[in-house]
Design a protein around this motif. Structure first.
Motif, PDB file in Angstrom:
ATOM      1  N   UNK A  35      -5.750 -20.253 -50.585  1.00  0.00           N
ATOM      2  CA  UNK A  35      -6.744 -20.169 -49.511  1.00  0.00           C
ATOM      3  C   UNK A  35      -6.457 -18.974 -48.584  1.00  0.00           C
ATOM      4  N   UNK A  36      -5.171 -18.819 -48.212  1.00  0.00           N
ATOM      5  CA  UNK A  36      -4.808 -17.682 -47.341  1.00  0.00           C
ATOM      6  C   UNK A  36      -5.022 -16.352 -48.045  1.00  0.00           C
ATOM      7  N   UNK A  37      -4.689 -16.292 -49.321  1.00  0.00           N
ATOM      8  CA  UNK A  37      -4.871 -15.056 -50.087  1.00  0.00           C
ATOM      9  C   UNK A  37      -6.368 -14.721 -50.154  1.00  0.00           C
ATOM     10  N   UNK A  38      -7.166 -15.725 -50.388  1.00  0.00           N
ATOM     11  CA  UNK A  38      -8.628 -15.540 -50.453  1.00  0.00           C
ATOM     12  C   UNK A  38      -9.149 -14.989 -49.124  1.00  0.00           C
ATOM     13  N   UNK A  39      -8.754 -15.615 -48.000  1.00  0.00           N
ATOM     14  CA  UNK A  39      -9.200 -15.173 -46.674  1.00  0.00           C
ATOM     15  C   UNK A  39      -8.754 -13.743 -46.384  1.00  0.00           C
ATOM     16  N   UNK A  40      -7.487 -13.450 -46.660  1.00  0.00           N
ATOM     17  CA  UNK A  40      -6.963 -12.107 -46.399  1.00  0.00           C
ATOM     18  C   UNK A  40      -7.593 -11.068 -47.316  1.00  0.00           C
ATOM     19  N   UNK A  41      -7.861 -11.460 -48.554  1.00  0.00           N
ATOM     20  CA  UNK A  41      -8.492 -10.529 -49.499  1.00  0.00           C
ATOM     21  C   UNK A  41      -9.890 -10.146 -48.995  1.00  0.00           C
ATOM     22  N   UNK A  42     -10.611 -11.113 -48.448  1.00  0.00           N
ATOM     23  CA  UNK A  42     -11.948 -10.814 -47.901  1.00  0.00           C
ATOM     24  C   UNK A  42     -11.823  -9.829 -46.736  1.00  0.00           C
ATOM     25  N   UNK A  43     -10.837 -10.061 -45.869  1.00  0.00           N
ATOM     26  CA  UNK A  43     -10.630  -9.152 -44.725  1.00  0.00           C
ATOM     27  C   UNK A  43     -10.304  -7.734 -45.204  1.00  0.00           C
ATOM     28  N   UNK A  44      -9.379  -7.643 -46.159  1.00  0.00           N
ATOM     29  CA  UNK A  44      -8.985  -6.315 -46.655  1.00  0.00           C
ATOM     30  C   UNK A  44     -10.181  -5.646 -47.329  1.00  0.00           C
ATOM     31  N   UNK A  45     -10.944  -6.413 -48.096  1.00  0.00           N
ATOM     32  CA  UNK A  45     -12.078  -5.856 -48.847  1.00  0.00           C
ATOM     33  C   UNK A  45     -13.133  -5.267 -47.909  1.00  0.00           C
ATOM     34  N   UNK A  46     -13.211  -5.790 -46.703  1.00  0.00           N
ATOM     35  CA  UNK A  46     -14.189  -5.253 -45.750  1.00  0.00           C
ATOM     36  C   UNK A  46     -13.832  -3.837 -45.309  1.00  0.00           C
ATOM     37  N   UNK A  47     -12.581  -3.434 -45.494  1.00  0.00           N
ATOM     38  CA  UNK A  47     -12.186  -2.075 -45.118  1.00  0.00           C
ATOM     39  C   UNK A  47     -12.199  -1.137 -46.323  1.00  0.00           C
ATOM     40  N   UNK A  48     -12.574  -1.650 -47.492  1.00  0.00           N
ATOM     41  CA  UNK A  48     -12.581  -0.842 -48.722  1.00  0.00           C
ATOM     42  C   UNK A  48     -13.947  -0.952 -49.401  1.00  0.00           C
ATOM     43  N   UNK A  49     -14.209  -0.074 -50.354  1.00  0.00           N
ATOM     44  CA  UNK A  49     -15.435  -0.187 -51.156  1.00  0.00           C
ATOM     45  C   UNK A  49     -15.098  -1.014 -52.389  1.00  0.00           C
ATOM     46  N   UNK A  50     -15.466  -2.296 -52.352  1.00  0.00           N
ATOM     47  CA  UNK A  50     -15.081  -3.139 -53.482  1.00  0.00           C
ATOM     48  C   UNK A  50     -16.148  -4.190 -53.755  1.00  0.00           C
ATOM     49  N   UNK A  51     -16.122  -4.731 -54.955  1.00  0.00           N
ATOM     50  CA  UNK A  51     -17.040  -5.799 -55.340  1.00  0.00           C
ATOM     51  C   UNK A  51     -16.486  -7.124 -54.785  1.00  0.00           C
ATOM     52  N   UNK A  52     -17.142  -7.624 -53.761  1.00  0.00           N
ATOM     53  CA  UNK A  52     -16.635  -8.800 -53.042  1.00  0.00           C
ATOM     54  C   UNK A  52     -16.611 -10.051 -53.924  1.00  0.00           C
ATOM     55  N   UNK A  53     -17.530 -10.137 -54.869  1.00  0.00           N
ATOM     56  CA  UNK A  53     -17.576 -11.299 -55.760  1.00  0.00           C
ATOM     57  C   UNK A  53     -16.327 -11.322 -56.654  1.00  0.00           C
ATOM     58  N   UNK A  54     -16.007 -10.175 -57.235  1.00  0.00           N
ATOM     59  CA  UNK A  54     -14.810 -10.074 -58.086  1.00  0.00           C
ATOM     60  C   UNK A  54     -13.549 -10.331 -57.258  1.00  0.00           C
ATOM     61  N   UNK A  55     -13.478  -9.730 -56.075  1.00  0.00           N
ATOM     62  CA  UNK A  55     -12.316  -9.921 -55.203  1.00  0.00           C
ATOM     63  C   UNK A  55     -12.083 -11.406 -54.953  1.00  0.00           C
ATOM     64  N   UNK A  56     -13.175 -12.118 -54.646  1.00  0.00           N
ATOM     65  CA  UNK A  56     -13.034 -13.546 -54.319  1.00  0.00           C
ATOM     66  C   UNK A  56     -12.622 -14.373 -55.536  1.00  0.00           C
ATOM     67  N   UNK A  57     -13.206 -14.078 -56.682  1.00  0.00           N
ATOM     68  CA  UNK A  57     -12.844 -14.837 -57.889  1.00  0.00           C
ATOM     69  C   UNK A  57     -11.377 -14.623 -58.251  1.00  0.00           C
ATOM     70  N   UNK A  58     -10.938 -13.371 -58.180  1.00  0.00           N
ATOM     71  CA  UNK A  58      -9.536 -13.085 -58.515  1.00  0.00           C
ATOM     72  C   UNK A  58      -8.602 -13.773 -57.518  1.00  0.00           C
ATOM     73  N   UNK A  59      -8.935 -13.672 -56.239  1.00  0.00           N
ATOM     74  CA  UNK A  59      -8.079 -14.281 -55.213  1.00  0.00           C
ATOM     75  C   UNK A  59      -7.957 -15.787 -55.461  1.00  0.00           C
ATOM     76  N   UNK A  60      -9.070 -16.426 -55.760  1.00  0.00           N
ATOM     77  CA  UNK A  60      -9.049 -17.881 -55.942  1.00  0.00           C
ATOM     78  C   UNK A  60      -8.336 -18.298 -57.227  1.00  0.00           C
TER      79      UNK A  60
END
Ligand code: NI
Length: 221
Positions: free
Chosen positions: A29-54
């Motif tokens: 859960x923490x990794x998922x939340x932090x990954x979303x925060x980091x992704x907001x500062x980068x150009x990334x596919x948020x859907x992929x980021x979230x699936x990988x984090x989870x």
């Protein structure tokens, strides 16, 4: 929340809820939340980021005799049921397989930006106060001593050596955790890592003061 993310969250929660090695649902859960925060500062596919984090710890190699492929197999089976594009599933699974730390001197694998973001989020959860708590939880889970003055930390030459390692929990700071701040991929994570690294140094200093032992001396730190 996206329905597919919600279902993935539910799936992971059911799988990892009672986990006691420090890789429990709340770590994810923490990794998922932090990954979303980091992704907001980068150009990334948020859907992929979230699936990988989870799904990144759905089956960790540490618990499957060093097998790096089981996690991505479970993730792939699950994602296929969600009617997700094959290309996305392959990307997610490739990252899950590559992402984990495999020893200080093991060359790290090349990751897409989505992979780099989750790797950073995962590593942040290994640092600071939460990192300290997880280190000793994992140590107890794998029946390690807290500290032994006669066993010095070593930098593992390869993955094989790293996964066989059974050294006391305190050595893990020198063998992995204090190396992580210089291994961060994104600027955002680097900043947080530096603060957490400082806190771990304070903890270690105090630890050795309290037990009246000489701190481990390490050239690379
Ligand atoms: Ni993790």
């Amino acid at each position: 929340m996206n329905k597919k993310i919600e279902l993935t969250l539910e799936f992971v929660k059911n799988k990892l809820q009672k986990e006691s090695s420090g890789h429990d649902f709340w770590h994810v859960y923490r990794v998922w939340k932090n990954a979303i925060k980091i992704a907001q500062t980068e150009k990334a596919d948020m859907f992929v980021v979230q699936l990988v984090a989870l799904l990144h710890d759905i089956a960790d190699w540490k618990f499957f005799d060093g097998d790096l492929t089981i996690g991505s197999k479970i993730a792939s089976d699950f994602l296929s049921q969600l009617d997700i594009d094959k290309v996305i599933i392959e990307h997610v699974c490739e990252i899950i397989q590559k992402i984990s730390f495999k020893g200080a001197k093991t060359k790290s694998e090349k990751l897409s930006i989505e992979g780099q973001i989750v790797q950073d989020a995962d590593r942040l959860d290994a640092l600071g106060a939460i990192g300290i708590a997880r280190t000793f939880a994992y140590g107890g889970f794998t029946k390690r001593e807290i500290y032994d003055p006669n066993i010095l930390p070593i930098l593992h030459e390869n993955f094989d050596q790293y996964k066989k390692n059974k050294s006391p929990s305190l050595n893990h700071f020198y063998e992995k955790l204090l190396l992580l701040k210089d291994m961060m991929n994104t600027q955002y994570a680097k900043k947080i890592a530096e603060e957490r690294d400082l806190f771990m140094h304070q903890f270690l200093k105090r630890f050795f003061e309290e037990i009246e032992e000489k701190p481990f001396k390490f050239n690379h730190l």
